[in-house]
Design an enzyme around this catalytic site. Structure first.
Site, mmCIF file in Angstrom:
data_model
loop_
_atom_site.group_PDB
_atom_site.id
_atom_site.type_symbol
_atom_site.label_atom_id
_atom_site.label_comp_id
_atom_site.label_asym_id
_atom_site.label_seq_id
_atom_site.Cartn_x
_atom_site.Cartn_y
_atom_site.Cartn_z
ATOM 1 N N ASP A 157 -10.698 16.780 -8.346
ATOM 2 C CA ASP A 157 -11.871 16.111 -7.787
ATOM 3 C C ASP A 157 -13.118 16.445 -8.601
ATOM 4 O O ASP A 157 -13.980 15.599 -8.804
ATOM 5 C CB ASP A 157 -12.083 16.536 -6.329
ATOM 6 C CG ASP A 157 -11.006 15.941 -5.422
ATOM 7 O OD1 ASP A 157 -10.076 15.300 -5.953
ATOM 8 O OD2 ASP A 157 -11.106 16.133 -4.192
ATOM 9 N N GLU B 81 -13.316 17.204 -11.807
ATOM 10 C CA GLU B 81 -13.317 16.438 -13.055
ATOM 11 C C GLU B 81 -13.714 14.988 -12.791
ATOM 12 O O GLU B 81 -14.444 14.377 -13.561
ATOM 13 C CB GLU B 81 -11.927 16.479 -13.706
ATOM 14 C CG GLU B 81 -11.605 17.796 -14.379
ATOM 15 C CD GLU B 81 -10.144 17.861 -14.790
ATOM 16 O OE1 GLU B 81 -9.861 17.776 -15.997
ATOM 17 O OE2 GLU B 81 -9.285 17.978 -13.890
ATOM 18 N N TYR B 82 -13.194 14.457 -11.688
ATOM 19 C CA TYR B 82 -13.535 13.079 -11.304
ATOM 20 C C TYR B 82 -15.044 12.949 -11.111
ATOM 21 O O TYR B 82 -15.679 12.045 -11.653
ATOM 22 C CB TYR B 82 -12.794 12.698 -10.025
ATOM 23 C CG TYR B 82 -13.217 11.355 -9.466
ATOM 24 C CD1 TYR B 82 -12.568 10.192 -9.844
ATOM 25 C CD2 TYR B 82 -14.278 11.256 -8.564
ATOM 26 C CE1 TYR B 82 -12.972 8.955 -9.351
ATOM 27 C CE2 TYR B 82 -14.687 10.044 -8.068
ATOM 28 C CZ TYR B 82 -14.027 8.891 -8.455
ATOM 29 O OH TYR B 82 -14.434 7.681 -7.973
ATOM 30 N N SER C 112 -1.015 -16.566 11.927
ATOM 31 C CA SER C 112 -0.723 -15.373 12.710
ATOM 32 C C SER C 112 0.792 -15.200 12.750
ATOM 33 O O SER C 112 1.503 -15.879 12.016
ATOM 34 C CB SER C 112 -1.317 -15.556 14.096
ATOM 35 O OG SER C 112 -1.174 -14.375 14.816
ATOM 36 N N GLU D 270 8.754 -5.061 6.472
ATOM 37 C CA GLU D 270 7.592 -4.214 6.199
ATOM 38 C C GLU D 270 6.940 -3.800 7.505
ATOM 39 O O GLU D 270 7.120 -4.456 8.530
ATOM 40 C CB GLU D 270 6.585 -4.951 5.309
ATOM 41 C CG GLU D 270 6.262 -6.347 5.771
ATOM 42 C CD GLU D 270 5.658 -7.231 4.669
ATOM 43 O OE1 GLU D 270 4.521 -7.656 4.861
ATOM 44 O OE2 GLU D 270 6.316 -7.478 3.642
ATOM 45 N N LYS E 176 4.138 -3.351 10.432
ATOM 46 C CA LYS E 176 3.018 -4.169 10.897
ATOM 47 C C LYS E 176 1.842 -3.241 11.174
ATOM 48 O O LYS E 176 1.814 -2.535 12.178
ATOM 49 C CB LYS E 176 3.399 -4.935 12.157
ATOM 50 C CG LYS E 176 2.296 -5.886 12.621
ATOM 51 C CD LYS E 176 2.798 -6.760 13.760
ATOM 52 C CE LYS E 176 1.808 -7.853 14.096
ATOM 53 N NZ LYS E 176 0.488 -7.353 14.517
ATOM 54 N N CYS F 142 -4.839 28.051 45.543
ATOM 55 C CA CYS F 142 -3.674 27.535 44.824
ATOM 56 C C CYS F 142 -2.789 26.722 45.772
ATOM 57 O O CYS F 142 -2.431 27.212 46.840
ATOM 58 C CB CYS F 142 -2.879 28.703 44.243
ATOM 59 S SG CYS F 142 -1.299 28.201 43.525
HETATM 60 S S1 IVH Z 1 1.940 -11.549 7.627
HETATM 61 C C1 IVH Z 1 1.835 -15.860 7.673
HETATM 62 N N1 IVH Z 1 2.470 -8.990 7.379
HETATM 63 O O1 IVH Z 1 -0.590 -9.017 12.080
HETATM 64 C C2 IVH Z 1 1.975 -14.459 8.074
HETATM 65 N N2 IVH Z 1 0.789 -9.656 8.918
HETATM 66 O O2 IVH Z 1 -0.099 -10.550 14.470
HETATM 67 C C3 IVH Z 1 0.670 -13.808 8.209
HETATM 68 N N3 IVH Z 1 -0.298 -7.783 10.079
HETATM 69 O O3 IVH Z 1 -2.883 -11.571 11.358
HETATM 70 C C4 IVH Z 1 0.693 -12.392 8.503
HETATM 71 N N4 IVH Z 1 0.826 -6.180 9.083
HETATM 72 O O4 IVH Z 1 -3.422 -9.174 10.561
HETATM 73 C C5 IVH Z 1 1.730 -9.920 8.000
HETATM 74 N N5 IVH Z 1 3.007 -6.752 7.048
HETATM 75 C C6 IVH Z 1 2.275 -7.684 7.659
HETATM 76 C C7 IVH Z 1 1.288 -7.352 8.597
HETATM 77 C C8 IVH Z 1 0.565 -8.373 9.221
HETATM 78 C C9 IVH Z 1 -0.120 -6.460 9.970
HETATM 79 C C10 IVH Z 1 -1.263 -8.429 10.993
HETATM 80 C C11 IVH Z 1 -2.089 -9.524 10.379
HETATM 81 C C12 IVH Z 1 -1.766 -10.752 11.179
HETATM 82 C C13 IVH Z 1 -1.311 -10.158 12.471
HETATM 83 C C14 IVH Z 1 -0.443 -11.110 13.249
#
Ligand code: IVH
Length: 415
Positions: free
Chosen positions: A14, A16-17, A63, A94, A96, A392
């Site tokens: 850190d 050095e950074y 969404s 992946e 969420k 108690c």
């Molecule tokens: S894909 C077309 N991947 O979850 C697909 N969304 O409930 C668009 N989110 O609005 C979203 N991790 O904010 C995607 N690995 C992930 C995600 C992710 C979190 C959120 C994102 C989205 C919401 C939907």
């Protein structure tokens, strides 16, 4: 910055950074024309704004549909198979992340705009704030970067960042954030980018929007690897899994390690990996047919306090416990939640009849997190453990609270 914030693998200390950054600042001060917009010194520099501008997304920000059980996940896989007329489908899996969706626009590899999701079509221009997020590259590196590249991802706060932020807020007598997601949203939507810059925000990229003047790979997982190659931050355990059983195994794994992750996730996401198949499936209203979020059971739920009791523990400690209207939270039905001690009750001001948020994470004892304020409703009296339990409840001995302790204890008849 890339090694430190994106790869999490710095090559220098850190100190050095700091010395290098100082040297760069000095050089730029002496030779102003050398200061480029993507210089690490230029992350914060913009003046506060009165309001955020509007941004129309080049491509709608969709969404996700949710699956709350294995059956619903299996249904999703069956629908995909039927629509594609294929036997087994590969999915990119992946986590969420629980933050807020942001779209980054790179022109010729330079970050020119960042916007929140908003209603999906129109969001807020948060460019100056997103520029302060150290893991967001101001300029992409490497070959084959498209002329125009829209990158989507989630801006979030780690658990550590969230607790640090609340510690600071508490020390300054400010209101605490209720969870990392709200804290992240509040931090990003600051009119003064200098404030955002002090918040430890981070971002993971999980998709692309509009792409012109360049070619991307043909699967989602490869696109993610390509984004990482250009120095964008991408989660390092995106896996390609086969069919429903592969999805279920990935979900089970994350269910187990969820509480060990440095950030909050509320489920895992499965996306048909082949992009041509995604196109074939298309989307309905606001969500794609090629993706699903397998949600974890909620860890926080609202319920009502029916009463407040005390439990006497092995050390004689009287622990106040809220008796609750049964609620399904964290995968089990909860009827009691700890209130810890009188200080905590005072701080949260929990009373009988209140609607409260109960949290149960992992194997941790359920707890009352906070009261949901109700305007214009008369509340019961404030609770006081010494007033309700001068003796108690187990052995009838006098109870006692040491001056330097939050805990009330049974004296065991010793004094
Ligand atoms: S894909 C077309 N991947 O979850 C697909 N969304 O409930 C668009 N989110 O609005 C979203 N991790 O904010 C995607 N690995 C992930 C995600 C992710 C979190 C959120 C994102 C989205 C919401 C939907």
């Amino acid at each position: 910055n890339y090694r430190y914030y994106v790869l999490d693998a710095p090559l220098i200390s850190d100190a050095e950074y700091d010395a290098l950054l100082r040297e760069l600042q000095d050089l730029e001060e002496t030779y102003p024309p050398l200061t480029t917009p993507d210089s690490p010194t230029q992350r914060v520099g913009a003046e506060p704004v009165k309001a955020f501008g509007e941004v129309r997304h080049e491509l709608r920000m969709l969404s996700l549909d949710n699956a709350f059980s294995d059956d619903e996940l299996a249904d999703f896989d069956r629908r995909v198979q039927a629509a594609l007329g294929s036997a087994q489908v590969d999915y990119a899996a992946e986590p969420k992340l629980d933050g807020l969706a942001v779209s980054l626009l790179y022109e010729s590899g330079v970050l020119v705009r960042a916007a929140t999701r908003g209603d999906g079509s129109t969001g807020e221009d948060v460019t100056q704030n997103v520029r302060t997020i150290a893991s967001v590259p101001l300029k992409l590196e490497g070959s084959g970067v498209p002329d125009i590249l829209e990158v989507r991802g989630e801006v979030y706060l780690s658990h550590a960042g969230f607790h640090e932020l609340n510690r600071q807020a508490g020390a300054q007598g400010q209101k605490l954030f209720v969870n990392p997601r709200n804290a992240a949203a509040g931090s990003l939507r600051q009119l003064d980018p200098a404030i955002t810059a002090r918040r430890p925000l981070d971002m993971y990229c999980y998709g692309v929007g509009k792409v012109t003047g360049g070619k991307l790979p043909v699967t989602h997982s490869e696109v993610m690897a390509q984004l990482a190659g250009w120095r964008l931050r991408v989660y390092d355990d995106i896996r390609v899994v086969q069919g429903y059983s592969g999805c279920r195994a990935y979900y089970r794994h994350y269910e187990k390690i969820r509480d060990d992750l440095p950030f909050e996730i509320d489920g895992v996401v499965f996306k048909v990996d082949r992009l041509d198949l995604q196109d074939e499936l298309g989307h309905v209203s606001r969500a794609p047919r090629w993706a699903i979020a397998r949600k974890f059971p909620a860890q926080e739920c609202a319920t009502r306090v029916l009463g407040i009791d005390v439990q006497v523990g092995r050390t004689g400690a009287l622990t106040p416990v809220a008796r609750l209207e049964p609620v399904f939270v964290g995968g089990v039905t909860v009827t009691n939640a700890t209130l810890h001690n009188q200080d905590e009750i005072d701080r949260k001001d929990v009373r009988m009849g209140d609607t409260v948020i109960v949290r149960r994470a992992g194997d941790v004892i359920p707890e009352v997190v906070r009261v949901v304020p109700k305007k214009g409703r008369r509340r019961g009296p404030a609770y006081n453990i010494l007033a309700t339990h001068p003796v108690c409840p187990v052995c009838g001995s006098r109870v006692h609270q040491a001056a330097d302790e939050a805990v009330v204890r049974c004296s065991g008849g010793l004094f």
